[in-house]
Design a protein around this motif. Sequence first.
Motif, PDB file in Angstrom:
ATOM      1  N   LEU A   1      44.094 -12.422 -24.364  1.00 35.78           N
ATOM      2  CA  LEU A   1      43.504 -11.817 -25.557  1.00 35.78           C
ATOM      3  C   LEU A   1      43.778 -12.767 -26.715  1.00 35.78           C
ATOM      4  CD1 LEU A   1      42.111  -9.377 -26.876  1.00 35.78           C
ATOM      5  CD2 LEU A   1      44.353  -8.339 -27.163  1.00 35.78           C
ATOM      6  N   VAL A   2      42.680 -13.283 -27.327  1.00 34.59           N
ATOM      7  CA  VAL A   2      42.851 -14.383 -28.276  1.00 34.59           C
ATOM      8  C   VAL A   2      41.746 -14.343 -29.316  1.00 34.59           C
ATOM      9  CG1 VAL A   2      41.471 -15.952 -26.842  1.00 34.59           C
ATOM     10  CG2 VAL A   2      43.195 -16.903 -28.379  1.00 34.59           C
ATOM     11  N   ASP A   3      41.983 -14.929 -30.469  1.00 34.97           N
ATOM     12  CA  ASP A   3      40.946 -15.068 -31.480  1.00 34.97           C
ATOM     13  C   ASP A   3      39.793 -15.890 -30.924  1.00 34.97           C
ATOM     14  OD1 ASP A   3      42.383 -13.641 -33.313  1.00 34.97           O
ATOM     15  OD2 ASP A   3      43.159 -15.393 -34.388  1.00 34.97           O
ATOM     16  N   ALA A   4      38.573 -15.504 -31.267  1.00 35.05           N
ATOM     17  CA  ALA A   4      37.391 -16.178 -30.745  1.00 35.05           C
ATOM     18  C   ALA A   4      37.350 -17.648 -31.150  1.00 35.05           C
ATOM     19  CB  ALA A   4      36.125 -15.463 -31.213  1.00 35.05           C
ATOM     20  N   ALA A   5      37.759 -17.950 -32.374  1.00 34.89           N
ATOM     21  CA  ALA A   5      37.728 -19.339 -32.832  1.00 34.89           C
ATOM     22  C   ALA A   5      38.601 -20.226 -31.965  1.00 34.89           C
ATOM     23  CB  ALA A   5      38.160 -19.419 -34.290  1.00 34.89           C
ATOM     24  N   GLY A   6      39.772 -19.733 -31.592  1.00 39.29           N
ATOM     25  CA  GLY A   6      40.657 -20.500 -30.730  1.00 39.29           C
ATOM     26  C   GLY A   6      40.183 -20.555 -29.296  1.00 39.29           C
ATOM     27  N   PHE A   7      39.498 -19.497 -28.857  1.00 33.06           N
ATOM     28  CA  PHE A   7      39.001 -19.454 -27.482  1.00 33.06           C
ATOM     29  C   PHE A   7      37.884 -20.471 -27.282  1.00 33.06           C
ATOM     30  CE2 PHE A   7      36.214 -17.833 -24.139  1.00 33.06           C
ATOM     31  CZ  PHE A   7      37.113 -17.499 -23.143  1.00 33.06           C
ATOM     32  N   PHE A   8      36.903 -20.472 -28.190  1.00 31.29           N
ATOM     33  CA  PHE A   8      35.746 -21.344 -28.034  1.00 31.29           C
ATOM     34  C   PHE A   8      35.957 -22.740 -28.622  1.00 31.29           C
ATOM     35  CE2 PHE A   8      33.832 -17.057 -27.815  1.00 31.29           C
ATOM     36  CZ  PHE A   8      33.180 -17.173 -26.594  1.00 31.29           C
ATOM     37  N   GLY A   9      36.953 -22.873 -29.457  1.00 33.19           N
ATOM     38  CA  GLY A   9      37.204 -24.170 -30.086  1.00 33.19           C
ATOM     39  C   GLY A   9      38.533 -24.746 -29.673  1.00 33.19           C
ATOM     40  N   THR A  10      39.376 -25.007 -30.658  1.00 31.26           N
ATOM     41  CA  THR A  10      40.688 -25.597 -30.419  1.00 31.26           C
ATOM     42  C   THR A  10      41.771 -24.568 -30.740  1.00 31.26           C
ATOM     43  OG1 THR A  10      39.832 -27.785 -30.998  1.00 31.26           O
ATOM     44  CG2 THR A  10      42.222 -27.505 -31.065  1.00 31.26           C
ATOM     45  N   PRO A  11      42.748 -24.349 -29.844  1.00 30.74           N
ATOM     46  CA  PRO A  11      43.099 -25.168 -28.677  1.00 30.74           C
ATOM     47  C   PRO A  11      42.376 -24.800 -27.390  1.00 30.74           C
ATOM     48  CG  PRO A  11      44.741 -23.475 -29.001  1.00 30.74           C
ATOM     49  CD  PRO A  11      43.764 -23.323 -30.132  1.00 30.74           C
ATOM     50  N   GLY A  12      41.524 -23.780 -27.396  1.00 30.06           N
ATOM     51  CA  GLY A  12      40.868 -23.338 -26.175  1.00 30.06           C
ATOM     52  C   GLY A  12      41.687 -22.281 -25.465  1.00 30.06           C
ATOM     53  N   PRO A  13      41.127 -21.676 -24.395  1.00 29.50           N
ATOM     54  CA  PRO A  13      41.858 -20.639 -23.658  1.00 29.50           C
ATOM     55  C   PRO A  13      43.118 -21.204 -23.008  1.00 29.50           C
ATOM     56  CG  PRO A  13      39.543 -20.748 -22.979  1.00 29.50           C
ATOM     57  CD  PRO A  13      39.807 -21.941 -23.824  1.00 29.50           C
ATOM     58  N   ARG A  14      44.113 -20.355 -22.859  1.00 27.62           N
ATOM     59  CA  ARG A  14      45.361 -20.797 -22.237  1.00 27.62           C
ATOM     60  C   ARG A  14      45.446 -20.387 -20.779  1.00 27.62           C
ATOM     61  NH1 ARG A  14      50.246 -18.840 -25.281  1.00 27.62           N
ATOM     62  NH2 ARG A  14      51.239 -20.313 -23.866  1.00 27.62           N
ATOM     63  N   HIS A  15      44.801 -19.263 -20.410  1.00 25.80           N
ATOM     64  CA  HIS A  15      44.838 -18.840 -19.009  1.00 25.80           C
ATOM     65  C   HIS A  15      43.888 -19.711 -18.187  1.00 25.80           C
ATOM     66  CE1 HIS A  15      44.637 -16.355 -15.397  1.00 25.80           C
ATOM     67  NE2 HIS A  15      45.698 -15.706 -15.850  1.00 25.80           N
ATOM     68  N   PRO A  16      44.305 -20.188 -17.015  1.00 26.24           N
ATOM     69  CA  PRO A  16      43.436 -21.050 -16.204  1.00 26.24           C
ATOM     70  C   PRO A  16      42.088 -20.410 -15.859  1.00 26.24           C
ATOM     71  CG  PRO A  16      45.680 -21.146 -15.391  1.00 26.24           C
ATOM     72  CD  PRO A  16      45.658 -20.062 -16.440  1.00 26.24           C
ATOM     73  N   TYR A  17      42.076 -19.103 -15.627  1.00 21.74           N
ATOM     74  CA  TYR A  17      40.806 -18.442 -15.322  1.00 21.74           C
ATOM     75  C   TYR A  17      39.891 -18.440 -16.543  1.00 21.74           C
ATOM     76  CZ  TYR A  17      37.480 -14.708 -14.366  1.00 21.74           C
ATOM     77  OH  TYR A  17      36.322 -13.975 -14.218  1.00 21.74           O
ATOM     78  N   ALA A  18      40.453 -18.127 -17.703  1.00 17.84           N
ATOM     79  CA  ALA A  18      39.657 -18.129 -18.933  1.00 17.84           C
ATOM     80  C   ALA A  18      39.085 -19.512 -19.200  1.00 17.84           C
ATOM     81  CB  ALA A  18      40.509 -17.659 -20.110  1.00 17.84           C
ATOM     82  N   ARG A  19      39.906 -20.543 -18.994  1.00 16.92           N
ATOM     83  CA  ARG A  19      39.413 -21.910 -19.191  1.00 16.92           C
ATOM     84  C   ARG A  19      38.332 -22.240 -18.167  1.00 16.92           C
ATOM     85  NH1 ARG A  19      42.918 -26.775 -21.565  1.00 16.92           N
ATOM     86  NH2 ARG A  19      43.328 -25.027 -22.966  1.00 16.92           N
ATOM     87  N   GLY A  20      38.469 -21.711 -16.962  1.00 13.44           N
ATOM     88  CA  GLY A  20      37.457 -21.930 -15.938  1.00 13.44           C
ATOM     89  C   GLY A  20      36.123 -21.307 -16.290  1.00 13.44           C
ATOM     90  N   LEU A  21      36.134 -20.146 -16.931  1.00 10.06           N
ATOM     91  CA  LEU A  21      34.885 -19.522 -17.357  1.00 10.06           C
ATOM     92  C   LEU A  21      34.137 -20.413 -18.333  1.00 10.06           C
ATOM     93  CD1 LEU A  21      35.916 -15.772 -17.941  1.00 10.06           C
ATOM     94  CD2 LEU A  21      34.666 -16.722 -15.997  1.00 10.06           C
ATOM     95  N   LEU A  22      34.863 -21.001 -19.278  1.00 15.04           N
ATOM     96  CA  LEU A  22      34.218 -21.897 -20.236  1.00 15.04           C
ATOM     97  C   LEU A  22      33.734 -23.177 -19.560  1.00 15.04           C
ATOM     98  CD1 LEU A  22      36.224 -21.827 -23.587  1.00 15.04           C
ATOM     99  CD2 LEU A  22      34.006 -20.837 -23.089  1.00 15.04           C
ATOM    100  N   ASP A  23      34.529 -23.721 -18.651  1.00 21.39           N
ATOM    101  CA  ASP A  23      34.152 -24.963 -17.982  1.00 21.39           C
ATOM    102  C   ASP A  23      32.916 -24.785 -17.098  1.00 21.39           C
ATOM    103  OD1 ASP A  23      36.179 -26.377 -19.147  1.00 21.39           O
ATOM    104  OD2 ASP A  23      37.540 -26.270 -17.428  1.00 21.39           O
ATOM    105  N   ALA A  24      32.594 -23.545 -16.731  1.00 22.32           N
ATOM    106  CA  ALA A  24      31.422 -23.292 -15.888  1.00 22.32           C
ATOM    107  C   ALA A  24      30.114 -23.335 -16.673  1.00 22.32           C
ATOM    108  CB  ALA A  24      31.563 -21.934 -15.195  1.00 22.32           C
ATOM    109  N   LEU A  25      30.195 -23.360 -18.009  1.00 25.26           N
ATOM    110  CA  LEU A  25      28.983 -23.362 -18.819  1.00 25.26           C
ATOM    111  C   LEU A  25      28.255 -24.695 -18.701  1.00 25.26           C
ATOM    112  CD1 LEU A  25      30.324 -21.662 -22.082  1.00 25.26           C
ATOM    113  CD2 LEU A  25      28.926 -20.621 -20.280  1.00 25.26           C
ATOM    114  N   PRO A  26      26.900 -24.666 -18.676  1.00 28.78           N
ATOM    115  CA  PRO A  26      26.121 -25.910 -18.559  1.00 28.78           C
ATOM    116  C   PRO A  26      26.410 -26.907 -19.668  1.00 28.78           C
ATOM    117  CG  PRO A  26      24.724 -24.001 -18.167  1.00 28.78           C
ATOM    118  CD  PRO A  26      26.044 -23.475 -18.648  1.00 28.78           C
ATOM    119  N   GLU A  27      26.675 -26.414 -20.866  1.00 31.44           N
ATOM    120  CA  GLU A  27      26.910 -27.326 -21.983  1.00 31.44           C
ATOM    121  C   GLU A  27      28.340 -27.869 -21.996  1.00 31.44           C
ATOM    122  OE1 GLU A  27      27.234 -23.067 -23.680  1.00 31.44           O
ATOM    123  OE2 GLU A  27      26.101 -24.158 -22.134  1.00 31.44           O
TER     124      GLU A  27
END
Length: 303
Positions: A219-245
């Motif tokens: 559970l994190v602020d959206a700015a940190g999730f989508f920007g810097t530092p990014g998600p901290r949980h490996p699964y959360a980071r994996g969701l972002l890494d799956a995006l085409p962009e």
Amino acid sequence: MRGGRDVAAVTDATFRLHRGECLALVGESGCGKSVLASALLGLLPGNAVTRGRALLGDLDLLTADERTLARTVRGRRIGLVPQSPAAHLTPVRTVRAQLEETVRELTGVRGSGLRAAAEAAAERAAFPADHLDRYPHQLSGGLAQRATTALALVGDAPLLLADEPTTGLDRDLVDRTADELRRHVDAGHALLMITHDLAAAERIADRVAVMYAGRIVELVDAAGFFGTPGPRHPYARGLLDALPERAFTPVPGMPVELTDLPPGCAFAARCARATAACAQRPAVTDGVACHHPHRDESESPRA
């Protein structure tokens, strides 16, 4: 219960949602997001068991009786954009008739102003005026989605639950729907948006809750999730890494079955950072349920 076995569909879901705030609840299908929304509205199957508290003001939604939920909560204090819009529209009535009835019941508008109020509600959800006199079976999936969004917004409920509100919409309509939901939030309402569409979440969310195997793992602020530092949980980071962009790399493996949860970390079998410590269930620390969370954006996974 499924097949005679108890299923813990949602566990340890703890969060606060304030007026004027959007919380995006994200995660793969089957992780419990929609079950959480159904629990808040008292729409779970009869054999479901709920524990804990879900407070809306001084009302505990988990213990409220059906009469209270039906007469004072649904539509009035909590609006719902459902995951399956066609199932929530009355098949024998036009969209206009359903909007007018909802406007009349929730706002008290009568007479000559009713038609204009219904059309204004349709416009908020980008529902075309020339389709208002159609029946639900005459609508595409995207139009049905916009119709239910219009119905949900009518009462200006303090809390809006939007379960996949952008399904079936093209990108322009996704953005328009997201912006309208954001205006609803900025008017002082709370929004819990359940979504697979991370682009829509990034557009309007204030915070992000990531759910995996029925548990909120970050559970994190959206700015940190989508920007810097990014998600901290490996699964959360994996969701972002799956995006085409982004990396366009899918999360490896398949989601664990809720009927066969391991005693430790439910994500360990899919995680490159897993160690022997992950045989124990991780506690939530600083908003993350992980033994080996990422510390910064550049950190590489453990071997």
